[in-house]
Design an enzyme around this catalytic site. Structure first.
Site, PDB file in Angstrom:
ATOM      1  N   GLU A 173       0.830  -1.200   0.000  1.00 27.71           N
ATOM      2  CA  GLU A 173       0.000   0.000   0.000  1.00 27.71           C
ATOM      3  C   GLU A 173       0.873   1.262   0.000  1.00 27.71           C
ATOM      4  O   GLU A 173       1.994   1.259   0.520  1.00 27.71           O
ATOM      5  CB  GLU A 173      -0.903   0.000   1.234  1.00 27.71           C
ATOM      6  CG  GLU A 173      -1.943  -1.100   1.165  1.00 27.71           C
ATOM      7  CD  GLU A 173      -2.886  -1.116   2.346  1.00 27.71           C
ATOM      8  OE1 GLU A 173      -4.077  -1.377   2.140  1.00 27.71           O
ATOM      9  OE2 GLU A 173      -2.450  -0.864   3.486  1.00 27.71           O
ATOM     10  N   CYS A 221       3.734   8.541   0.735  1.00 27.50           N
ATOM     11  CA  CYS A 221       4.383   7.651   1.689  1.00 27.50           C
ATOM     12  C   CYS A 221       4.509   6.290   1.011  1.00 27.50           C
ATOM     13  O   CYS A 221       3.505   5.626   0.763  1.00 27.50           O
ATOM     14  CB  CYS A 221       3.527   7.583   2.959  1.00 27.50           C
ATOM     15  SG  CYS A 221       4.157   6.434   4.184  1.00 27.50           S
ATOM     16  N   LEU A 257      11.863   6.011  17.649  1.00 28.67           N
ATOM     17  CA  LEU A 257      12.463   5.971  18.987  1.00 28.67           C
ATOM     18  C   LEU A 257      11.491   5.287  19.975  1.00 28.67           C
ATOM     19  O   LEU A 257      11.800   4.250  20.529  1.00 28.67           O
ATOM     20  CB  LEU A 257      12.803   7.409  19.415  1.00 28.67           C
ATOM     21  CG  LEU A 257      13.888   7.582  20.457  1.00 28.67           C
ATOM     22  CD1 LEU A 257      14.413   9.009  20.456  1.00 28.67           C
ATOM     23  CD2 LEU A 257      13.452   7.220  21.839  1.00 28.67           C
ATOM     24  N   HIS A 258      10.356   5.879  20.187  1.00 30.71           N
ATOM     25  CA  HIS A 258       9.230   5.310  20.953  1.00 30.71           C
ATOM     26  C   HIS A 258       9.465   5.077  22.447  1.00 30.71           C
ATOM     27  O   HIS A 258       8.506   5.027  23.199  1.00 30.71           O
ATOM     28  CB  HIS A 258       8.690   4.036  20.311  1.00 30.71           C
ATOM     29  CG  HIS A 258       8.367   4.189  18.842  1.00 30.71           C
ATOM     30  ND1 HIS A 258       7.901   5.373  18.300  1.00 30.71           N
ATOM     31  CD2 HIS A 258       8.483   3.324  17.797  1.00 30.71           C
ATOM     32  CE1 HIS A 258       7.729   5.224  16.995  1.00 30.71           C
ATOM     33  NE2 HIS A 258       8.075   4.002  16.672  1.00 30.71           N
ATOM     34  N   CYS A 309       6.809  -6.924   6.731  1.00 33.86           N
ATOM     35  CA  CYS A 309       8.010  -6.449   7.425  1.00 33.86           C
ATOM     36  C   CYS A 309       8.497  -7.525   8.382  1.00 33.86           C
ATOM     37  O   CYS A 309       7.707  -8.278   8.934  1.00 33.86           O
ATOM     38  CB  CYS A 309       7.676  -5.170   8.204  1.00 33.86           C
ATOM     39  SG  CYS A 309       9.131  -4.396   8.945  1.00 33.86           S
ATOM     40  N   CYS A 355      -0.369   6.163  10.040  1.00 31.03           N
ATOM     41  CA  CYS A 355       0.826   5.484  10.553  1.00 31.03           C
ATOM     42  C   CYS A 355       0.470   4.211  11.316  1.00 31.03           C
ATOM     43  O   CYS A 355      -0.380   4.243  12.206  1.00 31.03           O
ATOM     44  CB  CYS A 355       1.564   6.397  11.530  1.00 31.03           C
ATOM     45  SG  CYS A 355       2.525   7.605  10.690  1.00 31.03           S
ATOM     46  N   SER A 366      12.727   6.543   6.746  1.00 33.26           N
ATOM     47  CA  SER A 366      12.603   6.219   8.166  1.00 33.26           C
ATOM     48  C   SER A 366      13.247   4.864   8.438  1.00 33.26           C
ATOM     49  O   SER A 366      13.376   4.033   7.542  1.00 33.26           O
ATOM     50  CB  SER A 366      11.134   6.205   8.575  1.00 33.26           C
ATOM     51  OG  SER A 366      10.591   4.942   8.354  1.00 33.26           O
ATOM     52  N   CYS A 410       2.259  -2.300  15.258  1.00 37.23           N
ATOM     53  CA  CYS A 410       2.158  -1.971  13.840  1.00 37.23           C
ATOM     54  C   CYS A 410       1.487  -3.099  13.044  1.00 37.23           C
ATOM     55  O   CYS A 410       1.886  -4.270  13.155  1.00 37.23           O
ATOM     56  CB  CYS A 410       3.573  -1.716  13.305  1.00 37.23           C
ATOM     57  SG  CYS A 410       3.683  -1.647  11.528  1.00 37.23           S
ATOM     58  N   GLY A 422       7.203  -1.953   5.593  1.00 32.14           N
ATOM     59  CA  GLY A 422       8.575  -2.456   5.534  1.00 32.14           C
ATOM     60  C   GLY A 422       9.598  -1.544   6.176  1.00 32.14           C
ATOM     61  O   GLY A 422       9.299  -0.405   6.541  1.00 32.14           O
ATOM     62  N   CYS A 444       7.483  -4.862  15.171  1.00 35.35           N
ATOM     63  CA  CYS A 444       7.093  -3.861  16.187  1.00 35.35           C
ATOM     64  C   CYS A 444       5.647  -4.172  16.603  1.00 35.35           C
ATOM     65  O   CYS A 444       4.780  -4.338  15.729  1.00 35.35           O
ATOM     66  CB  CYS A 444       7.183  -2.449  15.612  1.00 35.35           C
ATOM     67  SG  CYS A 444       8.805  -2.087  14.933  1.00 35.35           S
TER      68      CYS A 444
HETATM   69  S1  SF4 Z   1       6.846   0.057  12.443  1.00 36.20           S
HETATM   70 FE1  SF4 Z   1       8.035  -0.079  10.525  1.00 36.20          FE
HETATM   71  S2  SF4 Z   1       9.748  -1.407  11.084  1.00 36.20           S
HETATM   72 FE2  SF4 Z   1       8.223  -1.713  12.686  1.00 36.20          FE
HETATM   73  S3  SF4 Z   1       7.010  -3.492  11.997  1.00 36.20           S
HETATM   74 FE3  SF4 Z   1       5.976  -1.640  11.241  1.00 36.20          FE
HETATM   75  S4  SF4 Z   1       6.754  -1.347   9.172  1.00 36.20           S
HETATM   76 FE4  SF4 Z   1       8.167  -2.734  10.213  1.00 36.20          FE
END
Ligand code: SF4
Length: 344
Positions: free
Chosen positions: A94, A107, A214-215, A114, A332, A191, A121, A159, A118
């Site tokens: 996408e 974007c 960073l988070h 990926c 996001c 990024s 996500c 990704g 994380c």
């Molecule tokens: S935030 Fe970015 S690096 Fe982390 S799982 Fe999602 S797409 Fe992958």
């Protein structure tokens, strides 16, 4: 079985020189082809009319121009658009198009799915299905219906771009070289979750902006949110950035998704100010967009603003990124093609 031809779109000038040499075409033909690919709005080898008929025939025997339209478009109430592209033969990715008053940002995705996992996500949850070629990265830009209005590009889609650094660097070369799109590198941000080797290579080989996710400033907490912290620790990433001689045009930013009662406390503000001390950077606060099954919540607007103001008061330039395209899952952390792709 139909053999697929190699795609010309997405090749760098060096690669085009190799193509012309292989076909016995004159040296200057590589630049002419680059012109047709990246400066003129044509979509076929036949239209490359300053190449001889013979040269076009030789090219068309082995190559195709290499553009492919998105297969689906979704439009948000706020004007954001999301496109589904077919890649890697039968996978999908996408792309988000975000128009604003004075700019329009695309974007792009760099991988289908990926590997980074994380936990907040949707792309991370779908697993990994493959890395895109420079052709597939740039096709998201060139084949977008609003292509001509795009002013900025962020590699923040599906990704981890630095896990596909060779193809990402090729795409950046095409975007920023004078024989390519001749964009200023300051219009592009890549990024990363924080891959140390990739950050070093990216800083050395490109002049584009870098955004690091960073988070959390605390190791243990960051490890829980982002498994990559187990092997690529934040302190090492910050050291590389601190010691790299940046030109004044280049921007380093840190992305910070705010999770209620997890990483939004005064302790976090104090530690962020400590670890970022001496680094010329900014923090982008991103609202958490809930994905199915997630235990996290987003703090309310007031708490988010308080967090931003507290960081600004500590001398760290901090902004809150506007959430766009939430209703079409384009914001996001929400991109996913789990339904279309089979995880490997
Ligand atoms: S935030 Fe970015 S690096 Fe982390 S799982 Fe999602 S797409 Fe992958």
């Amino acid at each position: 079985m139909i053999m697929q031809k190699e795609k010309l779109y997405g090749k760098t000038l060096n690669e085009l020189v190799a193509v012309t040499k292989r076909l016995g075409l004159p040296g200057f033909a590589a630049r002419q082809i680059a012109d047709w690919l990246y400066k003129k709005e044509v979509g076929s080898i036949e239209e490359m009319t300053n190449l001889s008929k013979k040269a076009r025939e030789l090219l068309a025997n082995d190559y195709e121009f290499g553009l492919s339209e998105p297969v689906k478009e979704s439009i948000s109430q706020d004007g954001t658009k999301k496109y589904l592209y077919k890649v890697l033969n039968a996978k999908y990715i996408e792309t988000a198009y975000i128009p604003e008053t004075d700019r329009a940002t695309i974007c792009v995705s760099s991988q289908a799915g990926c590997k980074m996992g994380c936990i907040f996500c949707a792309t991370g949850l779908q697993g990994f299905q493959g890395s895109l070629s420079a052709n597939e990265i740039l096709n998201q830009f060139r084949s977008l219906p609003d292509f001509k209005t795009i002013t900025n590009m962020v590699y923040m889609g599906m990704g981890e771009p630095l896990d596909n650094i060779t193809e990402v660097l090729k795409s950046l070369d095409i975007l920023t070289s004078e024989w390519g799109y001749a964009w200023s590198p300051t219009r592009i941000t890549v990024s990363t979750v924080g891959l140390i080797a990739g950050i070093k290579e990216f800083l050395e080989k490109s002049r584009c902006h870098l955004a690091v996710s960073l988070h959390s400033p605390f190791d243990e907490e960051r490890r829980r949110l982002m498994p990559i912290q187990r092997t690529n620790v934040l302190a090492d990433i910050l050291d590389i950035i601190r010691n790299f001689e940046m030109n004044s045009q280049r921007r380093i930013s840190f992305e910070y998704i705010l999770f209620k009662d997890i990483n939004d406390t005064p302790r976090h503000i104090k530690e962020l100010a400590r670890i970022l001390n001496g680094i010329k950077c900014r923090i982008n606060i991103i609202r958490f967009h809930k994905i199915p099954g997630s235990e996290f919540f987003s703090p309310d607007e007031e708490a988010t603003i308080r967090f931003r103001d507290a960081l600004n008061a500590k001398g760290i330039l901090t902004t809150i990124r506007a959430s766009r395209g939430v209703d079409i899952q384009a914001a996001c952390g929400l991109l996913s093609t789990l339904k279309q792709n089979t995880p490997v």
